[in-house]
Design an enzyme around this catalytic site. Structure first.
Site, PDB file in Angstrom:
ATOM      1  N   SER A   1       0.983  -1.403  -0.101  1.00  0.00           N
ATOM      2  CA  SER A   1       0.059   0.208   0.234  1.00  0.00           C
ATOM      3  C   SER A   1       0.712   1.175   0.057  1.00  0.00           C
ATOM      4  CB  SER A   1      -1.009   0.055   0.938  1.00  0.00           C
ATOM      5  OG  SER A   1      -1.362   1.529   1.438  1.00  0.00           O
TER       6      SER A   1
ATOM      7  N   TYR B   1      -1.488  -0.128  11.221  1.00  0.00           N
ATOM      8  CA  TYR B   1      -1.629  -0.429   9.289  1.00  0.00           C
ATOM      9  C   TYR B   1      -0.555   0.222   8.480  1.00  0.00           C
ATOM     10  CZ  TYR B   1      -3.624  -1.015   4.391  1.00  0.00           C
ATOM     11  OH  TYR B   1      -3.612  -1.121   3.468  1.00  0.00           O
TER      12      TYR B   1
HETATM   13  P1  NDP Z   1     -11.387  -5.944   0.667  1.00  0.00           P
HETATM   14  O1  NDP Z   1     -11.502  -5.796   2.213  1.00  0.00           O
HETATM   15  O2  NDP Z   1     -12.127  -6.017  -0.515  1.00  0.00           O
HETATM   16  O3  NDP Z   1     -11.191  -7.890   0.568  1.00  0.00           O
HETATM   17  C1  NDP Z   1      -9.892  -8.110   2.136  1.00  0.00           C
HETATM   18  C2  NDP Z   1      -9.771  -9.489   1.400  1.00  0.00           C
HETATM   19  O4  NDP Z   1      -8.757 -10.266   2.387  1.00  0.00           O
HETATM   20  C3  NDP Z   1     -10.837 -10.301   1.276  1.00  0.00           C
HETATM   21  O5  NDP Z   1     -11.339 -11.256   0.853  1.00  0.00           O
HETATM   22  C4  NDP Z   1     -11.509 -11.078   3.090  1.00  0.00           C
HETATM   23  O6  NDP Z   1     -11.306 -11.817   2.631  1.00  0.00           O
HETATM   24  C5  NDP Z   1      -9.337 -11.142   2.626  1.00  0.00           C
HETATM   25  N1  NDP Z   1      -8.896 -11.080   4.674  1.00  0.00           N
HETATM   26  C6  NDP Z   1      -8.718 -10.448   5.517  1.00  0.00           C
HETATM   27  N2  NDP Z   1      -8.540 -11.113   6.353  1.00  0.00           N
HETATM   28  C7  NDP Z   1      -8.603 -12.463   6.428  1.00  0.00           C
HETATM   29  C8  NDP Z   1      -7.636 -13.736   7.004  1.00  0.00           C
HETATM   30  N3  NDP Z   1      -7.495 -13.332   8.331  1.00  0.00           N
HETATM   31  N4  NDP Z   1      -6.975 -15.101   6.566  1.00  0.00           N
HETATM   32  C9  NDP Z   1      -8.082 -15.165   4.991  1.00  0.00           C
HETATM   33  N5  NDP Z   1      -8.170 -13.689   4.301  1.00  0.00           N
HETATM   34  C10 NDP Z   1      -8.538 -12.247   5.054  1.00  0.00           C
HETATM   35  O7  NDP Z   1      -9.722  -4.809   0.422  1.00  0.00           O
HETATM   36  P2  NDP Z   1      -9.387  -5.247  -0.668  1.00  0.00           P
HETATM   37  O8  NDP Z   1      -9.742  -5.204  -1.368  1.00  0.00           O
HETATM   38  O9  NDP Z   1      -8.954  -2.850  -0.832  1.00  0.00           O
HETATM   39  O10 NDP Z   1      -7.983  -5.024   0.354  1.00  0.00           O
HETATM   40  C11 NDP Z   1      -6.806  -6.205  -0.164  1.00  0.00           C
HETATM   41  C12 NDP Z   1      -5.829  -5.579  -0.140  1.00  0.00           C
HETATM   42  O11 NDP Z   1      -4.959  -4.269  -0.909  1.00  0.00           O
HETATM   43  C13 NDP Z   1      -5.401  -5.723   1.598  1.00  0.00           C
HETATM   44  O12 NDP Z   1      -4.372  -6.304   2.111  1.00  0.00           O
HETATM   45  C14 NDP Z   1      -5.296  -4.452   1.792  1.00  0.00           C
HETATM   46  O13 NDP Z   1      -4.733  -3.824   3.150  1.00  0.00           O
HETATM   47  C15 NDP Z   1      -5.098  -3.322   0.456  1.00  0.00           C
HETATM   48  N6  NDP Z   1      -4.738  -2.082  -0.272  1.00  0.00           N
HETATM   49  C16 NDP Z   1      -6.243  -2.210  -0.122  1.00  0.00           C
HETATM   50  C17 NDP Z   1      -6.010  -0.606  -0.831  1.00  0.00           C
HETATM   51  C18 NDP Z   1      -8.303  -0.114  -0.530  1.00  0.00           C
HETATM   52  O14 NDP Z   1      -7.508   1.099  -0.518  1.00  0.00           O
HETATM   53  N7  NDP Z   1      -8.504  -0.633  -0.451  1.00  0.00           N
HETATM   54  C19 NDP Z   1      -4.656   0.623  -1.583  1.00  0.00           C
HETATM   55  C20 NDP Z   1      -4.391  -0.662  -0.571  1.00  0.00           C
HETATM   56  C21 NDP Z   1      -3.795  -1.741  -0.103  1.00  0.00           C
HETATM   57  P3  NDP Z   1     -12.378 -12.747   4.222  1.00  0.00           P
HETATM   58  O15 NDP Z   1     -12.723 -11.550   5.071  1.00  0.00           O
HETATM   59  O16 NDP Z   1     -13.686 -13.407   3.956  1.00  0.00           O
HETATM   60  O17 NDP Z   1     -11.390 -13.860   5.260  1.00  0.00           O
HETATM   61  C1  8X3 Z   2      -5.411   1.152   1.949  1.00  0.00           C
HETATM   62  C2  8X3 Z   2      -4.934   2.998   1.525  1.00  0.00           C
HETATM   63  O1  8X3 Z   2      -4.205   5.104   2.088  1.00  0.00           O
HETATM   64  O2  8X3 Z   2      -6.183   3.788   2.744  1.00  0.00           O
HETATM   65  O3  8X3 Z   2      -4.099   0.616   2.246  1.00  0.00           O
HETATM   66  O4  8X3 Z   2      -4.113   3.610   3.809  1.00  0.00           O
HETATM   67  S1  8X3 Z   2      -4.646   4.497   2.651  1.00  0.00           S
END
Ligand code: NDP
Ligand code: 8X3
Length: 262
Positions: free
Chosen positions: A145, A158
């Site tokens: 991120s 985070y």
């Molecule tokens: P979502 O919440 O839509 O997806 C998160 C996914 O992670 C879900 O499929 C969830 O599935 C899974 N997950 C969470 N905890 C666990 C666990 N303990 N074991 C297995 N699976 C898990 O968010 P995003 O798609 O945005 O997030 C995906 C990644 O991208 C994350 O690492 C997030 O930090 C990162 N990210 C997101 C950004 C954003 O602005 N959206 C920007 C930069 C990075 P389930 O709950 O079914 O287990």
């Molecule tokens: C998710 C993006 O800027 O909310 O990783 O941390 S931010």
């Protein structure tokens, strides 16, 4: 279809929503074989169906909690029961909990963030490395991120977790140099998924405010970057990619359109 990925075995953690689900559909369109994990099995099955309809050669699901070593080991055993090779591992499972300053931060939020975003990546990578080292040109792609590069108020745990993910990626890249296993990180900025809904524990109004007036990244934008990186020829390694929407120059520098212009 990009023939470079047709028939390849792709493991995606956190495939039940957001980037992981979009990646499953995108790799499916390339004719790949998919092994999908997350805690919500029902959601995974829906995504696997979508990926199969998009063209995936195979799409299988297994419950996975990356915060628990036995769950990761069981997931790896399930993978080994289906294939002797893993071409691409996408360590995507993770997210944020809360936006509290350190002074009022909660142990359970900090522990979950570090368990999933940091230890989850280490555990999953350790469990699948033997299958990847024996697969020529394989690729570990982690989801970091912009928070791993730049801190913001309320993001201490985070940001620390994603900075940890970045350093894990860099250490692995060094450790695996010469094995043929590529390692990289795709580091997105603000993207509209379930991320904010999870961060704000189901508060839909607060989550919606994060994206108000901006045109954030879509999950599909990140999925396309993953497909592009994974389909480079084996001598090319995309080490680190930062991907932001045009409206975000830095975590704090977001252009929000006034209501009249939306
Ligand atoms: P979502 O919440 O839509 O997806 C998160 C996914 O992670 C879900 O499929 C969830 O599935 C899974 N997950 C969470 N905890 C666990 C666990 N303990 N074991 C297995 N699976 C898990 O968010 P995003 O798609 O945005 O997030 C995906 C990644 O991208 C994350 O690492 C997030 O930090 C990162 N990210 C997101 C950004 C954003 O602005 N959206 C920007 C930069 C990075 P389930 O709950 O079914 O287990
Ligand atoms: C998710 C993006 O800027 O909310 O990783 O941390 S931010």
């Amino acid at each position: 279809m990009n023939s470079a990925l047709a028939g390849k075995w792709i493991v995606i953690t956190g495939a039940s929503s957001g980037f992981g689900a979009a990646a499953a559909r995108a790799f499916g369109r390339e004719g790949a074989r998919l092994l999908l994990g997350a805690r919500r099995r029902g959601r995974l099955e829906t995504v696997a169906g979508e990926a199969a309809r998009a063209g995936a050669a195979e799409a299988h699901v297994c419950a996975l909690d990356v915060s628990q070593t036995p769950s990761v080991e069981a997931f790896a055993a399930w993978i080994r029961s289906r294939t002797e090779r893993v071409d691409v591992l996408i360590n995507n499972a993770g997210g944020a909990l809360g936006l509290d300053p350190v002074a009022t931060g909660k142990d359970e939020d900090w522990e979950t963030m570090l368990q999933t975003n940091v230890l989850g990546v280490l555990r999953m990578t350790r469990a699948l490395l033997p299958l990847m080292i024996s697969t020529p040109g394989s690729y570990i792609l982690n989801i970091g991120s912009v928070a791993g590069h730049t801190a913001y108020e309320g993001g201490a745990a985070y940001c620390a977790a994603k900075a940890g993910e970045l350093q894990i990626t860099r250490a692995l890249r060094l450790e695996l140099c010469g094995t043929g296993v590529r390692v990289g990180t795709i580091d997105p900025g603000i993207a509209e998924t379930e991320f904010s809904l999870v961060r704000f524990k189901g508060d839909t109004a607060r989550a919606a405010k994060v994206y108000e007036g901006v045109a954030p990244l879509k999950a599909e934008d990140v999925a396309e970057a993953l497909v592009w990186a994974a389909s480079r020829p084996p001598h090319v390694c995309v080490d680190e990619m930062i991907l932001k929407c045009a409206d975000q120059a830095a975590p704090h520098k977001l252009h929000r359109r006034p209501p009249a212009d939306r």
